[in-house]
Design a protein around this motif. Sequence first.
Motif, PDB file in Angstrom:
ATOM      1  N   GLY A 122      -7.704  -5.196  -0.023  1.00  0.00           N
ATOM      2  CA  GLY A 122      -8.791  -5.288   0.947  1.00  0.00           C
ATOM      3  C   GLY A 122      -9.178  -6.734   1.190  1.00  0.00           C
ATOM      4  O   GLY A 122      -9.461  -7.139   2.316  1.00  0.00           O
ATOM      5  N   THR A 123      -9.163  -7.535   0.149  1.00  0.00           N
ATOM      6  CA  THR A 123      -9.451  -8.960   0.271  1.00  0.00           C
ATOM      7  C   THR A 123      -8.418  -9.628   1.165  1.00  0.00           C
ATOM      8  O   THR A 123      -8.759 -10.424   2.038  1.00  0.00           O
TER       9      THR A 123
ATOM     10  N   GLN B  49      -9.248 -13.137 -10.041  1.00  0.00           N
ATOM     11  CA  GLN B  49      -8.804 -11.752 -10.195  1.00  0.00           C
ATOM     12  C   GLN B  49      -7.276 -11.673 -10.125  1.00  0.00           C
ATOM     13  O   GLN B  49      -6.645 -10.953 -10.892  1.00  0.00           O
TER      14      GLN B  49
ATOM     15  N   GLY C 140      -5.583   0.837  -8.719  1.00  0.00           N
ATOM     16  CA  GLY C 140      -6.918   0.790  -8.126  1.00  0.00           C
ATOM     17  C   GLY C 140      -7.429  -0.627  -7.966  1.00  0.00           C
ATOM     18  O   GLY C 140      -7.987  -0.992  -6.922  1.00  0.00           O
ATOM     19  N   ARG C 141      -7.232  -1.446  -8.987  1.00  0.00           N
ATOM     20  CA  ARG C 141      -7.686  -2.839  -8.892  1.00  0.00           C
ATOM     21  C   ARG C 141      -6.892  -3.613  -7.850  1.00  0.00           C
ATOM     22  O   ARG C 141      -7.437  -4.430  -7.127  1.00  0.00           O
ATOM     23  N   GLU C 142      -5.599  -3.353  -7.770  1.00  0.00           N
ATOM     24  CA  GLU C 142      -4.794  -4.024  -6.753  1.00  0.00           C
ATOM     25  C   GLU C 142      -5.211  -3.583  -5.361  1.00  0.00           C
ATOM     26  O   GLU C 142      -5.261  -4.400  -4.437  1.00  0.00           O
ATOM     27  N   ASP C 143      -5.495  -2.303  -5.184  1.00  0.00           N
ATOM     28  CA  ASP C 143      -5.934  -1.830  -3.870  1.00  0.00           C
ATOM     29  C   ASP C 143      -7.196  -2.554  -3.418  1.00  0.00           C
ATOM     30  O   ASP C 143      -7.348  -2.873  -2.242  1.00  0.00           O
ATOM     31  N   ARG C 144      -8.093  -2.824  -4.348  1.00  0.00           N
ATOM     32  CA  ARG C 144      -9.297  -3.582  -3.989  1.00  0.00           C
ATOM     33  C   ARG C 144      -8.940  -5.002  -3.566  1.00  0.00           C
ATOM     34  O   ARG C 144      -9.525  -5.545  -2.636  1.00  0.00           O
TER      35      ARG C 144
ATOM     36  N   THR D 219     -11.292 -14.305  -5.894  1.00  0.00           N
ATOM     37  CA  THR D 219      -9.995 -13.696  -5.590  1.00  0.00           C
ATOM     38  C   THR D 219      -8.897 -14.353  -6.410  1.00  0.00           C
ATOM     39  O   THR D 219      -8.052 -13.667  -6.991  1.00  0.00           O
TER      40      THR D 219
ATOM     41  N   ARG E 102       0.834  -1.219   0.000  1.00  0.00           N
ATOM     42  CA  ARG E 102       0.000   0.000   0.000  1.00  0.00           C
ATOM     43  C   ARG E 102       0.859   1.255   0.000  1.00  0.00           C
ATOM     44  O   ARG E 102       0.579   2.222  -0.715  1.00  0.00           O
TER      45      ARG E 102
END
Length: 144
Positions: free
Chosen positions: A127-128, A70, A120-124, A67, A7
Motif C-alpha cells: 500500500g505504501t 520496515q 500481511g505485513r508485506e501487503d501493508r 517505510t 500481490r
Amino acid sequence: MDVGELRHQHEEITLTARALARAVSEERQPEGVARLRWQLARQLMTHLALEDRLLYPALKRSADLRTRDQAAALEQEIGALGAIFNSYMASWTDDRIAREWPAFCAETREILRALTDRVGREDRLFGTLADGRAAGKPPAARSA
C-alpha cells in the motif's frame, strides 16, 4: 513500481497455504499433502526472488524513514523465513510425514502462521508503494 505481480503471488501463496492448513487439520494424512508442500515451496521461491530483485530495492529508496525501517526489518526476515522453510522441506520426507503426522501438522501450522503474518505485513507495505511514498513522491490523492 507496480506491485501487481507481487500481490498476485501473495494471493496464490495464501490459497495454497490455506489448502495445506486444511490438510494438516485432518486426523489422518490426506492425499495431496506432498503436492501442496511442493507447490507452496515453488511459489515462495519465485516470490522471494522477485522481492529481492524489485520490492526491497524500491523500499530502500523511500523518502519515508518508517517505510525504509520496515523494509529493512522485513528484508532481514527473508533469509530467516527462507532458511526455516528450506529446513522444514528437507527434514519432512514423505516417509517421515507418514510416520509422524501429528508432529508434521504442528510444525506446518507454525510455518503457515509465520508465512501468513509476513504476507500481511508485506501487503501493508505494498500500500505504501502504491500510494507513491516509497518512490519519494507524495501520497496519491484518494477519492472519497
